[in-house]
Scaffold this motif. Structure first.
Motif, PDB file in Angstrom:
ATOM      1  N   PRO A   1     -12.460 -13.549  18.313  1.00 29.38           N
ATOM      2  CA  PRO A   1     -13.468 -14.139  18.480  1.00 29.38           C
ATOM      3  C   PRO A   1     -14.255 -12.311  19.127  1.00 29.38           C
ATOM      4  CG  PRO A   1     -12.533 -15.087  20.121  1.00 29.38           C
ATOM      5  CD  PRO A   1     -11.818 -14.756  19.695  1.00 29.38           C
ATOM      6  N   TYR A   2     -13.336 -10.902  18.533  1.00 30.20           N
ATOM      7  CA  TYR A   2     -14.263 -10.387  19.060  1.00 30.20           C
ATOM      8  C   TYR A   2     -13.363  -8.667  18.212  1.00 30.20           C
ATOM      9  CZ  TYR A   2      -8.888 -10.196  21.513  1.00 30.20           C
ATOM     10  OH  TYR A   2      -7.705  -9.832  20.524  1.00 30.20           O
ATOM     11  N   PHE A   3     -14.418  -8.139  18.580  1.00 32.22           N
ATOM     12  CA  PHE A   3     -12.880  -6.446  17.950  1.00 32.22           C
ATOM     13  C   PHE A   3     -13.335  -5.819  18.073  1.00 32.22           C
ATOM     14  CE2 PHE A   3     -16.418  -9.513  15.624  1.00 32.22           C
ATOM     15  CZ  PHE A   3     -16.367  -9.112  14.565  1.00 32.22           C
ATOM     16  N   PRO A   4     -11.811  -4.808  18.873  1.00 35.39           N
ATOM     17  CA  PRO A   4     -11.865  -4.413  19.229  1.00 35.39           C
ATOM     18  C   PRO A   4     -12.253  -2.735  18.835  1.00 35.39           C
ATOM     19  CG  PRO A   4      -9.216  -5.346  19.003  1.00 35.39           C
ATOM     20  CD  PRO A   4     -10.492  -5.336  18.018  1.00 35.39           C
ATOM     21  N   SER A   5     -12.710  -2.052  20.514  1.00 38.13           N
ATOM     22  CA  SER A   5     -14.103  -0.761  19.560  1.00 38.13           C
ATOM     23  C   SER A   5     -12.662   0.102  19.697  1.00 38.13           C
ATOM     24  CB  SER A   5     -15.039  -0.679  20.717  1.00 38.13           C
ATOM     25  OG  SER A   5     -15.341  -2.461  21.433  1.00 38.13           O
ATOM     26  N   VAL A   6     -12.053  -0.079  18.724  1.00 34.26           N
ATOM     27  CA  VAL A   6     -11.370   0.929  18.312  1.00 34.26           C
ATOM     28  C   VAL A   6     -11.400   1.608  17.766  1.00 34.26           C
ATOM     29  CG1 VAL A   6      -8.641   2.284  18.517  1.00 34.26           C
ATOM     30  CG2 VAL A   6      -9.238  -0.033  20.207  1.00 34.26           C
ATOM     31  N   VAL A   7     -11.037   2.681  17.196  1.00 34.02           N
ATOM     32  CA  VAL A   7     -10.816   3.610  15.058  1.00 34.02           C
ATOM     33  C   VAL A   7     -10.334   4.728  15.681  1.00 34.02           C
ATOM     34  CG1 VAL A   7     -12.749   5.304  13.821  1.00 34.02           C
ATOM     35  CG2 VAL A   7     -13.942   3.778  15.009  1.00 34.02           C
ATOM     36  N   ALA A   8      -9.212   4.255  13.849  1.00 36.74           N
ATOM     37  CA  ALA A   8      -8.786   5.618  13.560  1.00 36.74           C
ATOM     38  C   ALA A   8      -8.757   6.065  12.289  1.00 36.74           C
ATOM     39  CB  ALA A   8      -7.396   5.192  13.805  1.00 36.74           C
ATOM     40  N   PHE A   9      -7.760   7.090  12.470  1.00 33.48           N
ATOM     41  CA  PHE A   9      -7.818   7.419  10.912  1.00 33.48           C
ATOM     42  C   PHE A   9      -5.869   8.012  10.654  1.00 33.48           C
ATOM     43  CE2 PHE A   9     -11.949   8.754  10.994  1.00 33.48           C
ATOM     44  CZ  PHE A   9     -12.868   8.552   9.483  1.00 33.48           C
TER      45      PHE A   9
ATOM     46  N   GLN B   1      -1.477   0.439  15.431  1.00 29.32           N
ATOM     47  CA  GLN B   1      -1.660   2.095  15.983  1.00 29.32           C
ATOM     48  C   GLN B   1      -1.180   2.894  16.015  1.00 29.32           C
ATOM     49  OE1 GLN B   1      -2.809   4.579  13.206  1.00 29.32           O
ATOM     50  NE2 GLN B   1      -4.847   3.268  15.370  1.00 29.32           N
ATOM     51  N   ALA B   2      -2.825   2.487  17.166  1.00 28.47           N
ATOM     52  CA  ALA B   2      -3.176   3.894  18.894  1.00 28.47           C
ATOM     53  C   ALA B   2      -2.052   4.623  18.957  1.00 28.47           C
ATOM     54  CB  ALA B   2      -4.117   3.409  19.565  1.00 28.47           C
ATOM     55  N   VAL B   3      -1.128   4.306  19.730  1.00 23.59           N
ATOM     56  CA  VAL B   3       0.068   5.049  20.515  1.00 23.59           C
ATOM     57  C   VAL B   3       0.785   5.811  19.530  1.00 23.59           C
ATOM     58  CG1 VAL B   3       0.015   3.606  22.371  1.00 23.59           C
ATOM     59  CG2 VAL B   3       2.117   3.607  20.699  1.00 23.59           C
ATOM     60  N   THR B   4       0.513   5.654  18.076  1.00 18.32           N
ATOM     61  CA  THR B   4       1.952   5.712  16.684  1.00 18.32           C
ATOM     62  C   THR B   4       0.931   7.517  16.408  1.00 18.32           C
ATOM     63  OG1 THR B   4       1.229   4.929  14.925  1.00 18.32           O
ATOM     64  CG2 THR B   4       2.714   3.843  16.280  1.00 18.32           C
ATOM     65  N   ASN B   5      -0.489   7.110  17.081  1.00 18.18           N
ATOM     66  CA  ASN B   5      -1.221   7.887  16.041  1.00 18.18           C
ATOM     67  C   ASN B   5      -2.265   8.512  17.142  1.00 18.18           C
ATOM     68  OD1 ASN B   5      -3.206   9.344  13.678  1.00 18.18           O
ATOM     69  ND2 ASN B   5      -3.462   7.926  12.971  1.00 18.18           N
ATOM     70  N   THR B   6      -1.862   8.866  18.918  1.00 20.25           N
ATOM     71  CA  THR B   6      -3.202   9.250  19.555  1.00 20.25           C
ATOM     72  C   THR B   6      -3.941  11.057  18.389  1.00 20.25           C
ATOM     73  OG1 THR B   6      -0.800  10.556  20.502  1.00 20.25           O
ATOM     74  CG2 THR B   6      -1.207   8.635  21.563  1.00 20.25           C
ATOM     75  N   GLU B   7      -3.349  11.798  17.974  1.00 20.43           N
ATOM     76  CA  GLU B   7      -4.159  12.448  17.710  1.00 20.43           C
ATOM     77  C   GLU B   7      -5.523  11.893  16.682  1.00 20.43           C
ATOM     78  OE1 GLU B   7      -1.437  12.174  17.151  1.00 20.43           O
ATOM     79  OE2 GLU B   7      -0.124  12.983  15.479  1.00 20.43           O
TER      80      GLU B   7
ATOM     81  N   GLY C   1     -24.343   9.698  24.042  1.00 17.25           N
ATOM     82  CA  GLY C   1     -25.810  10.009  24.071  1.00 17.25           C
ATOM     83  C   GLY C   1     -25.161  11.580  24.900  1.00 17.25           C
ATOM     84  N   THR C   2     -23.987  11.878  24.924  1.00 18.17           N
ATOM     85  CA  THR C   2     -23.639  13.200  25.114  1.00 18.17           C
ATOM     86  C   THR C   2     -23.626  14.246  23.644  1.00 18.17           C
ATOM     87  OG1 THR C   2     -20.690  12.840  24.994  1.00 18.17           O
ATOM     88  CG2 THR C   2     -22.171  12.114  26.667  1.00 18.17           C
ATOM     89  N   ASN C   3     -22.851  15.086  23.438  1.00 17.73           N
ATOM     90  CA  ASN C   3     -22.931  16.678  22.849  1.00 17.73           C
ATOM     91  C   ASN C   3     -21.780  16.632  22.262  1.00 17.73           C
ATOM     92  OD1 ASN C   3     -25.823  16.414  22.140  1.00 17.73           O
ATOM     93  ND2 ASN C   3     -25.906  18.262  23.729  1.00 17.73           N
ATOM     94  N   GLU C   4     -20.840  15.573  23.730  1.00 15.68           N
ATOM     95  CA  GLU C   4     -19.067  15.670  22.797  1.00 15.68           C
ATOM     96  C   GLU C   4     -19.155  15.214  21.524  1.00 15.68           C
ATOM     97  OE1 GLU C   4     -16.613  14.618  26.173  1.00 15.68           O
ATOM     98  OE2 GLU C   4     -17.446  14.159  26.982  1.00 15.68           O
ATOM     99  N   LYS C   5     -17.652  16.203  20.431  1.00 15.65           N
ATOM    100  CA  LYS C   5     -17.602  15.382  19.694  1.00 15.65           C
ATOM    101  C   LYS C   5     -16.519  14.897  19.505  1.00 15.65           C
ATOM    102  CE  LYS C   5     -20.745  16.843  16.522  1.00 15.65           C
ATOM    103  NZ  LYS C   5     -21.929  18.281  16.910  1.00 15.65           N
ATOM    104  N   VAL C   6     -15.461  14.700  18.881  1.00 18.54           N
ATOM    105  CA  VAL C   6     -14.150  13.654  18.713  1.00 18.54           C
ATOM    106  C   VAL C   6     -13.813  14.447  17.131  1.00 18.54           C
ATOM    107  CG1 VAL C   6     -12.944  12.164  18.723  1.00 18.54           C
ATOM    108  CG2 VAL C   6     -15.117  11.369  19.386  1.00 18.54           C
ATOM    109  N   ASN C   7     -12.315  15.071  17.461  1.00 15.87           N
ATOM    110  CA  ASN C   7     -12.265  15.456  16.210  1.00 15.87           C
ATOM    111  C   ASN C   7     -10.716  14.672  16.010  1.00 15.87           C
ATOM    112  OD1 ASN C   7     -10.614  17.230  14.798  1.00 15.87           O
ATOM    113  ND2 ASN C   7     -11.358  19.351  15.448  1.00 15.87           N
ATOM    114  N   LEU C   8     -10.596  14.748  14.364  1.00 21.14           N
ATOM    115  CA  LEU C   8      -9.632  13.139  13.941  1.00 21.14           C
ATOM    116  C   LEU C   8      -9.334  13.567  12.930  1.00 21.14           C
ATOM    117  CD1 LEU C   8     -11.397   9.913  14.543  1.00 21.14           C
ATOM    118  CD2 LEU C   8      -9.513  10.332  15.820  1.00 21.14           C
ATOM    119  N   ARG C   9      -7.790  14.101  12.643  1.00 17.66           N
ATOM    120  CA  ARG C   9      -7.633  14.712  11.736  1.00 17.66           C
ATOM    121  C   ARG C   9      -8.169  16.018  10.851  1.00 17.66           C
ATOM    122  NH1 ARG C   9      -2.306  12.782  11.553  1.00 17.66           N
ATOM    123  NH2 ARG C   9      -2.203  11.361  12.453  1.00 17.66           N
ATOM    124  N   GLY C  10      -8.439  16.861  12.274  1.00 16.22           N
ATOM    125  CA  GLY C  10      -9.176  17.835  11.012  1.00 16.22           C
ATOM    126  C   GLY C  10     -11.522  17.763  10.779  1.00 16.22           C
TER     127      GLY C  10
END
Lengths: 169, 626
Positions: free
Chosen positions: B34-42, B57-63, B74-83
């Motif tokens: 009944p919930y969705f973990p708020s996690v995204v991965a490539f 798979q989060a711990v195997t693929n931290t990057e 709301g911030t200008n921070e960006k997330v870098n995922l696999r280039g």
């Protein structure tokens, strides 16, 4: 100034008007009836739906109880036998049979063990708890199994909790 | 109008709900939760994962994995995922997309509109970013509402006039306290406070530490060092926490937790609620300051607060509830699941917007008590069950109880008791002119039709001749509450004796029809039975007939069983003979034979509920007194 001329027409108009009114009245009655019928049908459908919902709720509840019963009975048998094994001075042979029976039960229910050690990590079957960095390894290989994972049929019952190898850069 | 769903876009988990037939329903993910973990991965191969799979798979693929993106909204921070770089809006959009897709699967229809919740302290930029995330995910975001507002909506607090509400939201990782004022359906946030570094995971950690230390004292091994054992302790802690919310003491037993120099060690620790509370107390204590701060900022005293609402899994713990009660000097509300509360509130807001909730709801009456007719032996056979929504119509086909019976009496009953005489008779009438026929043959369809005003039309139709009779009964749904209560209470009180009486009648009725069918069988198959079988059958039949003249139910039952056995024995022989002759031709008509066996049942198909014969009751009474 009124003239006598239009009397005929007036009578005609009156008749037409009368006729139209009568027609409209009839139509009105008919439409009224139609609305009544439709409304009745609508209310009945709504009531049917509500009764259906109630029945479904009851049935679902009954089903839940049935399933619960089935597994509780299995669990009771197991408990009884385990108690006997506990009393036994040499329980090994009895426990062996007990385990065999349990395995048979699980097999019948379509439960299969996810064999994972040494295999590549797969998020569909495994849950990575931690990683271990090694210089000599294939990146992403499962080094250890922390908790066994199982499938029911094709579906995941519980992912295997695993430790995954990470190649030192 | 299509459905609008409500989404609680959370830091660690997100939830979604919608309104169905006026009630909130929580949407389950494809994984069944009944919930969705708020996690995204490539992944390395460029595959995108969202929710449960990404979390696994989060711990195997931290990057390649991103969690807690809500904190960057709301911030200008960006997330870098696999280039590749992504804005927080884009990452949130991936989560919303997953929710959208799973919701569509769950509901079986296209979903385009949503209401999304945000923390009360979110500024305009953060709100706009959330709205943008919704748009990127393909949602038409109908509204952004505050999480505490949603929680209050879940409790319907917007309908109670001018109120001051405190929402205490204690989740896995953060604590948020909000004080709001509601009036005329409009919520105004008066103050917010909280602690972004305080949550349920701190409690778990403290408990794991306690148990690990205890084990170490006894066996000299630290269970926290091994992921395998740590995992088991974590799970045990979770179970113990839940258990201790209802009991005062629990045993934490983890057999074979560790092998010390070749000898297996078991973890056995008793944990009392007092100990648990002692361990988590410092953490719960830390939640007091933000509450006081929020009250102070709102310039309110605890007495000024009308309602306190609990949100978040941690608030399931009694100690936390007690703490909240102590701070706000009143019992907090916790009827709605604290984990689903916000999503449900968002769904209610969505329901209001789509018209699902405020549209003219047609309120339909229900039948307060069961409606039945009297059948053979004075039994009340239900046609419409208690609590059935009206208007409704129910028909059942009945038959006669005696040969050449030309009239049946329909006695309409109301009440829960199985015997007709114990229920209230609403009216009775006769259907005459039934053609003389063997019992069980005429088909009389009885129909109960209750219209929307509770007026019941009862009709009986002889399906053979088409002859029909009916009566109208008013007020079948209009009973005073005390009357309904009295009748239900009576039914409950007499449940056991009623059951026995009904059983008695049923045994008698079954025996009665058994006598009849045996007579018929004997007559029809007189050439097929062996003389020995015939003799046995006739003897058993005679005994049952005799038993029936008396009132000894056990005897009737015993003789019925005996006759049934004889009948089976005899007929088995006939079928065996027949089988030898006609192996290729299976017997026909068995279905109909089944249908006419037995007695009134709740079955909707045609049943053989025999009417009592006019005057039969009186006749029986006479016999009884003899």
């Amino acid at each position: 100034m009124p003239t006598k001329k239009p009397t005929g027409t007036k009578k005609n108009t009156q008749e037409t008007a009368h006729h139209t009114i009568k027609k409209l009245e009839e139509e009105n009655t008919q439409l009224h009836q139609e609305i009544m019928d439709k409304n009745d049908k609508y209310l009945r459908t709504l009531a049917d739906f509500q009764n259906y919902q109630k029945r479904m709720e009851k049935e679902l509840q009954a089903q839940k109880e049935d399933i619960k019963k089935k597994y509780l009975l299995e669990l009771l048998d197991l408990t009884e036998l385990l108690k006997k094994a506990y009393e036994d001075s040499d329980p090994k042979s009895g426990l062996k049979l007990l385990l065999e029976n349990l395995d048979k039960f699980l097999e019948k229910e379509g439960i299969t063990y996810i064999d994972c050690k040494g295999k590549p990590f797969n998020y569909q079957l495994h849950n990575a708890i931690s990683t271990i960095e090694q210089s000599e390894c294939v990146d992403g290989t499962i080094l250890d199994e922390i908790k066994k994972g199982y499938l029911v049929g094709e579906k995941l019952l519980r992912p295997a909790h695993v430790i995954v190898a990470k190649k030192k850069p | 109008m299509s459905k609008i769903i409500g989404i609680d876009l959370g830091t660690t988990n997100s939830e979604a709900a919608y309104i169905e037939a006026g009630k909130p329903v929580v949407i389950k993910s494809v994984e069944g939760q009944p919930y969705f973990p708020s996690v995204v991965a490539f992944t390395k191969t460029g595959e995108m994962l969202v929710g449960e799979a990404a979390k696994r798979q989060a711990v195997t693929n931290t990057e390649g994995t991103v969690q807690r993106i809500k904190r960057k909204m709301g911030t200008n921070e960006k997330v870098n995922l696999r280039g590749k770089t992504y804005t927080p809006q884009q990452i949130s959009a991936f989560i919303l997309q997953k929710i959208k897709k799973d919701a569509e699967d769950f509901l079986g229809e296209k979903i385009t509109d949503a209401v999304i919740t945000v923390p009360a302290y979110f500024n305009d930029d953060q709100r706009q970013a959330t709205k943008d995330a919704g748009a990127i995910a393909g949602f038409n975001v109908k509204r952004i509402i505050n999480e505490p507002t949603a929680a209050a909506l879940a409790y319907g607090l917007d309908k109670e006039g001018d109120q001051k509400i405190a929402v205490y939201d204690f989740g896995g990782g953060t604590l948020d306290v909000t004080i709001m004022e509601v009036g005329g359906g409009v919520f105004e946030v008066l103050s917010t406070s909280g602690d972004t570094q305080l949550g349920g995971s701190d409690m778990d950690q403290a408990l794991v530490d306690y148990i690990a230390e205890e084990f170490k004292k006894r066996h000299g091994v630290d269970l926290r060092k091994e992921p395998k054992t740590l995992q088991r302790v974590l799970e045990a802690v979770e179970t113990a926490k839940i258990e201790l919310s209802s009991t005062l003491q629990t045993d934490i037993n983890l057999p074979y937790i560790y092998v010390v120099t070749g000898e297996p060690k078991h973890l056995e620790i008793k944990l009392t609620r007092t100990k648990l509370e002692e361990i988590i107390s410092p953490i719960v204590q830390r939640s007091e300051k933000p509450c006081r701060q929020a009250l102070q900022d709102a310039k309110l005293k605890p007495e000024d607060i009308d309602h306190v609402v609990l949100v978040g899994g941690v608030t399931r713990m009694q100690m936390v509830q007690k703490k909240v009660e102590e701070i706000f000097r009143q019992k907090p509300k916790r009827e709605v699941d604290p984990m689903e509360c916000v999503a449900i509130g968002a769904a209610i807001q969505a329901g209001v917007l789509s018209g699902e909730i405020d549209k003219d709801i047609v309120l339909l009456d229900v039948t307060p008590l069961t409606l039945s007719i009297e059948t053979l032996g004075g039994v009340a056979t239900p046609l419409i069950d208690r609590n059935t929504t009206v208007p409704t119509r129910k028909s059942k086909v009945f038959s006669t109880a005696a040969d050449n019976q030309t009239s049946v009496e329909i006695n309409v009953l109301q009440g829960e008791r199985p015997m007709a005489a114990d229920n209230k008779s609403l009216g009775r009438f006769h259907l005459d002119g039934i053609l003389p026929a063997p019992r069980g043959l005429p088909q009389i369809e009885v129909t109960f039709d209750i219209d929307v005003n509770g007026i019941m039309n009862v009709s009986a139709k002889d399906l053979g001749t088409g002859k029909e009779q009916s009566i109208r009964i008013t007020g079948s749904t209009k009973l005073s509450d005390s009357e309904i209560e009295r009748m239900r209470k009576e039914a409950k009180e007499h449940e056991d004796e009623d059951k026995k009486r009904k059983e008695k009648i049923e045994i008698r009725n079954t025996a009665d029809s058994l006598v009849h069918s045996t007579e018929k069988t004997l007559d029809e198959l007189k050439d097929k039975f062996s003389s020995e079988d015939k003799e046995n059958l006739e003897k058993a039949l005679k005994e049952l007939r005799e038993a029936l003249t008396g009132d000894d139910t056990d005897k009737i039952k015993e003789n019925s069983d005996k006759l049934t056995q004889e009948l089976q024995k005899a007929s088995t022989k006939i079928y065996q003979q027949a089988a030898q002759h006609y192996q290729q031709q299976p017997g026909q008509g068995t279905e109909q034979g089944d249908a006419w066996q037995g007695h009134p049942s709740d079955d909707d198909s045609t049943i053989n509920a025999d009417y009592k014969v006019k005057g039969e009751k009186k006749k029986k009474k006479d016999e009884d007194t003899e």
